[in-house]
Design a protein around this motif. Structure first.
Motif, PDB file in Angstrom:
ATOM      1  N   ARG A  40       0.838  -1.213   0.000  1.00  0.00           N
ATOM      2  CA  ARG A  40       0.000   0.000   0.000  1.00  0.00           C
ATOM      3  C   ARG A  40       0.869   1.257   0.000  1.00  0.00           C
ATOM      4  O   ARG A  40       0.625   2.209  -0.741  1.00  0.00           O
ATOM      5  CB  ARG A  40      -0.920   0.011   1.214  1.00  0.00           C
ATOM      6  N   LYS A  44       1.105   4.013  -3.047  1.00  0.00           N
ATOM      7  CA  LYS A  44       0.791   5.411  -2.754  1.00  0.00           C
ATOM      8  C   LYS A  44       1.983   6.319  -3.063  1.00  0.00           C
ATOM      9  O   LYS A  44       1.831   7.370  -3.680  1.00  0.00           O
ATOM     10  CB  LYS A  44       0.397   5.546  -1.281  1.00  0.00           C
ATOM     11  N   LEU A  84      -6.255  -1.802  -4.647  1.00  0.00           N
ATOM     12  CA  LEU A  84      -5.284  -0.850  -5.184  1.00  0.00           C
ATOM     13  C   LEU A  84      -5.326  -0.728  -6.703  1.00  0.00           C
ATOM     14  O   LEU A  84      -4.617   0.098  -7.267  1.00  0.00           O
ATOM     15  CB  LEU A  84      -3.872  -1.248  -4.749  1.00  0.00           C
ATOM     16  N   THR A  86      -4.031  -2.730  -8.770  1.00  0.00           N
ATOM     17  CA  THR A  86      -2.633  -2.992  -9.094  1.00  0.00           C
ATOM     18  C   THR A  86      -2.445  -4.486  -9.320  1.00  0.00           C
ATOM     19  O   THR A  86      -2.985  -5.296  -8.574  1.00  0.00           O
ATOM     20  CB  THR A  86      -1.733  -2.538  -7.911  1.00  0.00           C
TER      21      THR A  86
END
Length: 189
Positions: A40, A44, A84, A86
């Motif tokens: 995470r 970010k 996310l 991702t």
């Protein structure tokens, strides 16, 4: 773990790509939640769109409940990837296979939840041959040791959104990298 030389080699090969390497803290027991927090943070901070976690089984240490623990870790990563937006690639180990057969997604060690939760299962396979094997005569020198051949089968064994398929790559052991099969050195044809 990557050595400084390995890291610099990868950095050089990917010099035109954003590349971030996180070495986990191995001093304690590595937990999926701690890894998820690192992911995470990296997404970010760096805007990462693809993560690779090598050796999923490092996160699973239970002897009595290993299958359930692997399932929970896989689910954690699946939900994290969705949260996310991702891609997360988990590298898992196969069970010991008898003979020279190519593994399938059912041969992944310790849990059927891995192929069940994965969007895609990609298998890499290289045949082994005895050390001293003479390709010209087809005879082997007396040795029990084996080496892996450079021809690598890359097979999409399961795909939630499409069909499977396979291709071949050439593993260049000296450079520790893969090449397209058609770009392999001429003596390996």
């Amino acid at each position: 773990t990557l050595t400084d030389v390995d890291y610099e080699l990868v950095r050089h090969r990917l010099r035109n790509q954003p590349f971030h390497y996180i070495e986990p803290d191995w001093s304690g027991s590595l937990k999926a939640e701690a890894v998820a927090d690192k992911i995470r943070e990296a997404v970010k901070r760096y805007g990462i769109k693809l993560m690779v976690f090598d050796h999923l089984h490092f996160l699973c240490r239970s002897l009595q409940y290993l299958t359930a623990e692997v399932g929970n870790v896989v689910r954690t990563f699946k939900l994290l990837a969705q949260e996310l937006d991702t891609g997360i690639v988990l590298v898992a180990q196969p069970r010991k296979l008898e003979g020279a057969r190519i593994m399938t997604s059912t041969d992944i060690k310790d849990s059927s939840s891995i192929p069940a939760d994965a969007d895609r299962v990609i298998i890499l396979h290289r045949n082994s041959r005895p050390v001293g094997f003479d390709d010209d005569s087809g005879e082997s020198q007396a040795s029990d040791a084996e080496v892996l051949e450079p021809k690598t089968i890359v097979r999409v064994d399961a795909d939630r959104f499409g069909g499977g398929g396979e291709c071949f790559l050439y593993y260049d052991g000296a450079a520790s990298t893969f090449l397209d099969w058609d770009e392999r050195p001429s003596q390996e044809a």
